[in-house]
Enzyme design. Structure first.
Site, PDB file in Angstrom:
ATOM      1  N   CYS A   1       1.095  -1.381  -0.252  1.00 51.50           N
ATOM      2  CA  CYS A   1       0.199   0.127   0.412  1.00 51.50           C
ATOM      3  C   CYS A   1       1.058   1.125  -0.039  1.00 51.50           C
ATOM      4  O   CYS A   1       1.721   1.522   0.485  1.00 51.50           O
ATOM      5  CB  CYS A   1      -0.886  -0.063   1.129  1.00 51.50           C
ATOM      6  SG  CYS A   1      -1.685   1.495   1.627  1.00 51.50           S
TER       7      CYS A   1
ATOM      8  N   CYS B   1      -2.879   7.980  -4.474  1.00 53.56           N
ATOM      9  CA  CYS B   1      -3.223   5.951  -4.635  1.00 53.56           C
ATOM     10  C   CYS B   1      -1.270   5.483  -4.707  1.00 53.56           C
ATOM     11  O   CYS B   1      -1.570   5.721  -6.407  1.00 53.56           O
ATOM     12  CB  CYS B   1      -3.772   5.325  -5.747  1.00 53.56           C
ATOM     13  SG  CYS B   1      -4.051   3.452  -5.222  1.00 53.56           S
TER      14      CYS B   1
END
Length: 335
Positions: free
Chosen positions: A90, A255
């Site tokens: 992530c 992101c």
């Protein structure tokens, strides 16, 4: 009856939440974070759902738990937990976690300004700049990223047939660029993107079952995220995206793994070159700077090693309990 207590520190990375579990994390078995991720999923996923879902979290909640490194040359290991699952990697979570870890003294780097972090997806090398007690920015060199498939099609009841690519940047992304039946993310609100994404991700994984499996780690598979692209809000930016994850979340940051997947896709198509900044906007307009640092291979695929640079801010400290007598101890969602 059992009451489990967790000390947590909250931050956001360019608008998207990050919750680091300071104390209360489980002892996991395994020689790598990939193995420990499997142990967590088997026996401790209730910690993820309890801390990420309502009533202690919300639909966009994302977090991490820190562990000692397996290789003494590295600084620490990390497990990512969020509403969409226990992710291999992530990017926004890394930027937020590093900011929290440095500012709160959870990690003392072996080399100031640099960190070697073991993620389930592999080793991630990180640079950061600190002014006083504050971390100004974090730059991570991500795992090998690659374009896994191009020009696939899926039928969308509302829009018609859509073309998409699948690219890997730590997770697999279905990337939908502007085309005949999709004018671009700039023409859609978040509610519409969420409703379209949830149905299309399920259809894509059904139609292309077992089609996307990482060549070096078979536990990483299937499309977990949808990435819709379009015109940026700031004309000086390179592009804008809306990343759908979990059951109904739109990433408020650009992101990190999504930007890595996007860079890999554009490089494979000859649109961007190595060592050139790619300024990626989120749905709310916050920005990451991405670059292709190196061209490499993963399995039979040409791949890139991308870097992602962004910032985070710490905003809260809290102690939470999960009481097994609580009927909502392990969290819930209102779909």
């Amino acid at each position: 009856m059992a009451v489990h207590t967790f000390e947590c520190i909250d931050a956001h990375t360019c608008g998207n939440p990050v919750r680091v579990v300071k104390t209360g994390g489980p002892a996991l078995a395994g020689k790598t974070m990939s193995e420990k991720r499997q142990h967590f999923l088997k026996e401790y996923d209730w910690i993820r759902t309890g801390l990420m879902f309502e009533p202690r979290g919300h639909d966009m909640m994302s977090g991490s738990i820190l562990f000692p490194p397996h290789d003494p040359a590295n600084d620490f290991a990390i497990l990512f937990i969020e509403t969409s699952g226990c992710l291999p990697m992530c990017g926004h979570g890394t930027i937020g976690t590093i900011t929290i870890a440095i500012e709160e003294g959870l990690v003392i780097p072996k080399t100031p300004g640099k960190i070697r972090m073991e993620a389930p997806a592999g080793l991630v090398e990180i640079e950061y700049q600190q002014t006083g007690k504050k971390v100004d920015w974090v730059k991570l060199t991500n795992v090998k990223s690659y374009l896994a498939a191009r020009d696939l099609t899926i039928d969308c009841d509302e829009l018609g047939t859509l073309k998409f690519d699948v690219s890997y940047g730590g997770n697999y992304y279905a990337i939908v660029d502007p085309q005949e039946n999709f004018s671009g993310v700039h023409d859609y609100n978040a509610s519409k993107i969420i409703s379209l994404s949830k149905i299309l991700r399920e259809k894509i994984n059904a139609k292309y079952k077992d089609h996307f499996v990482h060549p070096e780690n078979e536990t990483i598979r299937d499309v977990s995220h949808m990435l819709w692209t379009g015109n940026p809000l700031d004309p000086s930016s390179s592009g804008r995206n809306a990343v759908f994850y979990g059951d109904k979340a739109i990433d408020r940051s650009p992101c990190g793994t999504g930007t890595s997947a996007r860079i890999a896709q554009l490089h494979a198509k000859g649109i961007i070159q190595p060592h050139t900044d790619f300024i990626h906007e989120s749905f709310i307009g916050s920005k990451f700077t991405g670059r292709v640092e190196e061209v490499t291979r993963v399995g039979d695929f040409e791949a890139v090693i991308p870097s992602i640079k962004g910032w985070a801010r710490v905003y809260g400290h809290n102690t939470m309990t999960i009481d097994t007598e609580d009927p909502y101890a392990f969290g819930f969602q209102v779909l």
